[in-house]
Design a protein around this motif. Sequence first.
Motif, PDB file in Angstrom:
ATOM      1  N   LEU A  20     -17.363   1.960  13.583  1.00 33.24           N
ATOM      2  CA  LEU A  20     -17.473   3.394  13.351  1.00 33.24           C
ATOM      3  C   LEU A  20     -16.528   3.861  12.240  1.00 33.24           C
ATOM      4  O   LEU A  20     -16.897   4.714  11.431  1.00 33.24           O
ATOM      5  CB  LEU A  20     -17.191   4.158  14.647  1.00 33.24           C
ATOM      6  CG  LEU A  20     -17.378   5.668  14.585  1.00 33.24           C
ATOM      7  CD1 LEU A  20     -18.783   6.045  14.146  1.00 33.24           C
ATOM      8  CD2 LEU A  20     -17.032   6.289  15.923  1.00 33.24           C
ATOM      9  N   TRP A  23     -18.209   3.333   8.979  1.00 35.57           N
ATOM     10  CA  TRP A  23     -19.309   4.290   8.801  1.00 35.57           C
ATOM     11  C   TRP A  23     -18.747   5.655   8.383  1.00 35.57           C
ATOM     12  O   TRP A  23     -19.209   6.268   7.420  1.00 35.57           O
ATOM     13  CB  TRP A  23     -20.121   4.428  10.096  1.00 35.57           C
ATOM     14  CG  TRP A  23     -21.229   5.445   9.978  1.00 35.57           C
ATOM     15  CD1 TRP A  23     -21.121   6.802  10.143  1.00 35.57           C
ATOM     16  CD2 TRP A  23     -22.591   5.211   9.629  1.00 35.57           C
ATOM     17  NE1 TRP A  23     -22.324   7.413   9.923  1.00 35.57           N
ATOM     18  CE2 TRP A  23     -23.250   6.461   9.609  1.00 35.57           C
ATOM     19  CE3 TRP A  23     -23.321   4.066   9.344  1.00 35.57           C
ATOM     20  CZ2 TRP A  23     -24.595   6.596   9.313  1.00 35.57           C
ATOM     21  CZ3 TRP A  23     -24.677   4.203   9.050  1.00 35.57           C
ATOM     22  CH2 TRP A  23     -25.301   5.450   9.035  1.00 35.57           C
ATOM     23  N   ILE A  24     -17.735   6.129   9.093  1.00 32.01           N
ATOM     24  CA  ILE A  24     -17.147   7.439   8.803  1.00 32.01           C
ATOM     25  C   ILE A  24     -16.501   7.465   7.423  1.00 32.01           C
ATOM     26  O   ILE A  24     -16.586   8.467   6.713  1.00 32.01           O
ATOM     27  CB  ILE A  24     -16.162   7.847   9.915  1.00 32.01           C
ATOM     28  CG1 ILE A  24     -16.950   8.187  11.199  1.00 32.01           C
ATOM     29  CG2 ILE A  24     -15.301   9.031   9.485  1.00 32.01           C
ATOM     30  CD1 ILE A  24     -16.091   8.471  12.408  1.00 32.01           C
ATOM     31  N   HIS A  27     -19.692   7.899   5.269  1.00 32.43           N
ATOM     32  CA  HIS A  27     -20.623   8.993   5.554  1.00 32.43           C
ATOM     33  C   HIS A  27     -19.996  10.234   6.180  1.00 32.43           C
ATOM     34  O   HIS A  27     -20.698  11.222   6.404  1.00 32.43           O
ATOM     35  CB  HIS A  27     -21.732   8.493   6.488  1.00 32.43           C
ATOM     36  CG  HIS A  27     -22.551   7.392   5.906  1.00 32.43           C
ATOM     37  ND1 HIS A  27     -23.360   7.564   4.810  1.00 32.43           N
ATOM     38  CD2 HIS A  27     -22.669   6.091   6.248  1.00 32.43           C
ATOM     39  CE1 HIS A  27     -23.963   6.427   4.509  1.00 32.43           C
ATOM     40  NE2 HIS A  27     -23.543   5.504   5.366  1.00 32.43           N
ATOM     41  N   GLY A  28     -18.719  10.173   6.506  1.00 34.49           N
ATOM     42  CA  GLY A  28     -18.103  11.299   7.202  1.00 34.49           C
ATOM     43  C   GLY A  28     -18.464  11.284   8.674  1.00 34.49           C
ATOM     44  O   GLY A  28     -19.031  10.317   9.186  1.00 34.49           O
ATOM     45  N   LYS A  29     -18.147  12.363   9.349  1.00 35.54           N
ATOM     46  CA  LYS A  29     -18.359  12.443  10.803  1.00 35.54           C
ATOM     47  C   LYS A  29     -19.766  12.887  11.184  1.00 35.54           C
ATOM     48  O   LYS A  29     -20.091  13.014  12.354  1.00 35.54           O
ATOM     49  CB  LYS A  29     -17.313  13.356  11.425  1.00 35.54           C
ATOM     50  CG  LYS A  29     -15.920  12.765  11.289  1.00 35.54           C
ATOM     51  CD  LYS A  29     -14.874  13.620  11.945  1.00 35.54           C
ATOM     52  CE  LYS A  29     -13.504  12.981  11.760  1.00 35.54           C
ATOM     53  NZ  LYS A  29     -12.459  13.806  12.354  1.00 35.54           N
ATOM     54  N   CYS A  30     -20.596  13.144  10.192  1.00 37.12           N
ATOM     55  CA  CYS A  30     -22.031  13.409  10.406  1.00 37.12           C
ATOM     56  C   CYS A  30     -22.300  14.554  11.384  1.00 37.12           C
ATOM     57  O   CYS A  30     -23.208  14.488  12.210  1.00 37.12           O
ATOM     58  CB  CYS A  30     -22.744  12.138  10.861  1.00 37.12           C
ATOM     59  SG  CYS A  30     -22.558  10.757   9.725  1.00 37.12           S
ATOM     60  N   THR A  32     -20.457  15.586  13.867  1.00 36.65           N
ATOM     61  CA  THR A  32     -19.879  15.452  15.207  1.00 36.65           C
ATOM     62  C   THR A  32     -18.601  16.263  15.386  1.00 36.65           C
ATOM     63  O   THR A  32     -18.193  16.512  16.524  1.00 36.65           O
ATOM     64  CB  THR A  32     -19.604  13.980  15.562  1.00 36.65           C
ATOM     65  OG1 THR A  32     -18.687  13.428  14.613  1.00 36.65           O
ATOM     66  CG2 THR A  32     -20.899  13.166  15.580  1.00 36.65           C
ATOM     67  N   ARG A  53     -26.548   9.241  16.747  1.00 35.11           N
ATOM     68  CA  ARG A  53     -25.734  10.451  16.888  1.00 35.11           C
ATOM     69  C   ARG A  53     -26.318  11.332  17.980  1.00 35.11           C
ATOM     70  O   ARG A  53     -27.512  11.619  17.989  1.00 35.11           O
ATOM     71  CB  ARG A  53     -25.726  11.221  15.568  1.00 35.11           C
ATOM     72  CG  ARG A  53     -25.012  12.561  15.660  1.00 35.11           C
ATOM     73  CD  ARG A  53     -25.068  13.308  14.360  1.00 35.11           C
ATOM     74  NE  ARG A  53     -26.434  13.771  14.084  1.00 35.11           N
ATOM     75  CZ  ARG A  53     -26.789  14.352  12.944  1.00 35.11           C
ATOM     76  NH1 ARG A  53     -25.911  14.520  11.969  1.00 35.11           N
ATOM     77  NH2 ARG A  53     -28.035  14.754  12.767  1.00 35.11           N
TER      78      ARG A  53
END
Length: 90
Positions: A20, A23-24, A27-30, A32, A53
């Motif tokens: 994770l 990924w963050i 892409h950032g926290k998407c 969340t 998500r």
Amino acid sequence: MALTKVDRLTTTTGQTFANLAEWIAEHGKCGTASPTVESATLVVEEGGATALRTLNYTDAGDVADFKSEVAAAGITRKYTTANISKSDLG
């Protein structure tokens, strides 16, 4: 009425992510961490090219606020979004 939305996010960068944090970083926290979201989870799926998500909202107004927040931010996403499910919890 509470609402839950589950989406599969698929990276468009061609990369795969082992966890994770990776990924963050890309892409950032998407969404969340949005203040309009009551609670959320983000999990990188096996293979590392997708993340699942789950966003939990208090009501439909929060969903509209979230969409407005994203539009106003002018975020350029490096992933596509496919809805898996959307359900009322009340």
